[in-house]
Design an enzyme around this catalytic site. Sequence first.
Site, PDB file in Angstrom:
ATOM      1  N   PRO A   1      -0.192   9.953  -1.674  1.00 33.83           N
ATOM      2  CA  PRO A   1      -1.277   9.813  -2.659  1.00 33.83           C
ATOM      3  C   PRO A   1      -0.815   9.565  -4.097  1.00 33.83           C
ATOM      4  O   PRO A   1      -1.645   9.285  -4.965  1.00 33.83           O
ATOM      5  CB  PRO A   1      -2.013  11.153  -2.567  1.00 33.83           C
ATOM      6  CG  PRO A   1      -0.987  12.117  -2.064  1.00 33.83           C
ATOM      7  CD  PRO A   1      -0.067  11.332  -1.182  1.00 33.83           C
TER       8      PRO A   1
ATOM      9  N   TYR B   1       0.684  12.795 -14.749  1.00 33.45           N
ATOM     10  CA  TYR B   1       1.646  12.846 -13.643  1.00 33.45           C
ATOM     11  C   TYR B   1       2.900  13.481 -14.235  1.00 33.45           C
ATOM     12  O   TYR B   1       3.575  12.861 -15.054  1.00 33.45           O
ATOM     13  CB  TYR B   1       1.959  11.440 -13.125  1.00 33.45           C
ATOM     14  CG  TYR B   1       0.836  10.798 -12.318  1.00 33.45           C
ATOM     15  CD1 TYR B   1      -0.243  10.193 -12.948  1.00 33.45           C
ATOM     16  CD2 TYR B   1       0.878  10.774 -10.923  1.00 33.45           C
ATOM     17  CE1 TYR B   1      -1.270   9.589 -12.205  1.00 33.45           C
ATOM     18  CE2 TYR B   1      -0.142  10.177 -10.178  1.00 33.45           C
ATOM     19  CZ  TYR B   1      -1.202   9.588 -10.820  1.00 33.45           C
ATOM     20  OH  TYR B   1      -2.203   9.000 -10.083  1.00 33.45           O
TER      21      TYR B   1
HETATM   22  C1  PHB Z   1      -7.468  12.745  -7.436  1.00 29.04           C
HETATM   23  O1  PHB Z   1      -8.105  12.878  -8.487  1.00 29.04           O
HETATM   24  O2  PHB Z   1      -7.798  13.329  -6.394  1.00 29.04           O
HETATM   25  C2  PHB Z   1      -6.224  11.918  -7.425  1.00 29.04           C
HETATM   26  C3  PHB Z   1      -5.929  11.112  -8.514  1.00 29.04           C
HETATM   27  C4  PHB Z   1      -4.775  10.353  -8.521  1.00 29.04           C
HETATM   28  C5  PHB Z   1      -3.914  10.392  -7.449  1.00 29.04           C
HETATM   29  C6  PHB Z   1      -4.208  11.180  -6.340  1.00 29.04           C
HETATM   30  C7  PHB Z   1      -5.358  11.940  -6.323  1.00 29.04           C
HETATM   31  O3  PHB Z   1      -2.747   9.674  -7.485  1.00 29.04           O
END
Ligand code: PHB
Length: 388
Positions: A291, A202
């Site tokens: 997300p 991230y």
């Molecule tokens: C994903 O791999 O699609 C994914 C992983 C972590 C997240 C959002 C999407 O926070």
Amino acid sequence: MTTVRTRVAIVGAGPAGLVLSHLLAGAGIDSVILDSRSREEIESTIRAGILEQGTVELLDGVPGSRARTVGSRHDGIELRFSGEGHRIDFAALVGRAVWLYPQHEALRDLIAARLEGGQDIRFGARVHEAVGADSDTPAVVATTADGGELHVEADFVVGADGSHSVVRRAVCGSHGGYFREYPFAWFGILCEAPPSAHELIYSNSPDGFALISQRTPTVQRMYFQCDPEADATAPSDAEIWDTLQRRVPGHALAEGPIFQRDVLRFRSFVASRLTRGRMAIVGDAAHTVPPTGAKGMNLAVADVVLLADALESLLLRGDATGVEGFDVRALTRIWKAQHFSWWMTSMLHVAPDASAFDRLRQLGELESVVGSTAGSTYLAEAYTGWPL
Ligand code: PHB
């Protein structure tokens, strides 16, 4: 017109609806699931992929679940900012983990297991109305794949029918709920390349956020912050890689052909209420999270664990206290997850109107998380999931 009678009518064959039918069947309560989509459509829709430990433990009870075999365990994530990576070690901090297992794979497992178990699933049945919430005989009215009219009469109706829920109208009336919009979205890609990292990254950068995720040894999933109005077809592959590389400074990404791209708009939403008489809404019908906190499917599963328990009391013992207390119990977790998802989002993204003060404060916030066991532990606890 055909009329079908069951104990629980479940609208939606997504994670919430399927897991609920699995739990109810375990308690000897029969249900009928209706979904406007075909099985193929449900199994091929690309969604996010992080399962909390509690979600995986629950899926262990689903015959043939591949979450632990095809999915992979992740014991931490990397938070990256100012050109440096900082590992949040879930195993050391909270002794828990998450699994990277795409939602559509989990859905394939669930659909196969439920059908094998004799579950009645009506694919291609579009529900247009849920009626009788305040009576003992609620029902849903649907049009089936072949154009016929289907009435499903039940003791209880559950709306697990996603963010455009029809059942939500019957539960909430005109009261909608609580919203928050964000001034950015995610540009997501799937590409053919080896993994760029073993764990998720991230990354906060002066240009905006990026997330480096994985799928298989040869397919990777990545996202970068973009304008909500962005056109997914506009940038060239070279421009996408240039943006991604700049957003993860100090960590070279393995590039490869991009074979799918999409723009995911995000918002936060919680419905004004989750139950009304003999109807309830769960999963995306009840709430949406951005997300960044990877909470979507996990929150849906948490809702139905509580609801299955409440329905067991109501339908097997005539005890309505579980259903009456469902809103308060479910909403406690939902608002914690809302906070966590909002917090991860605001800490990592760069708002279009961010001032120099905002930017420097954000770096101070990230330092407070990675530089403190208390700060990192909160992140680890929330990301891996509060016990169900
Ligand atoms: C994903 O791999 O699609 C994914 C992983 C972590 C997240 C959002 C999407 O926070």
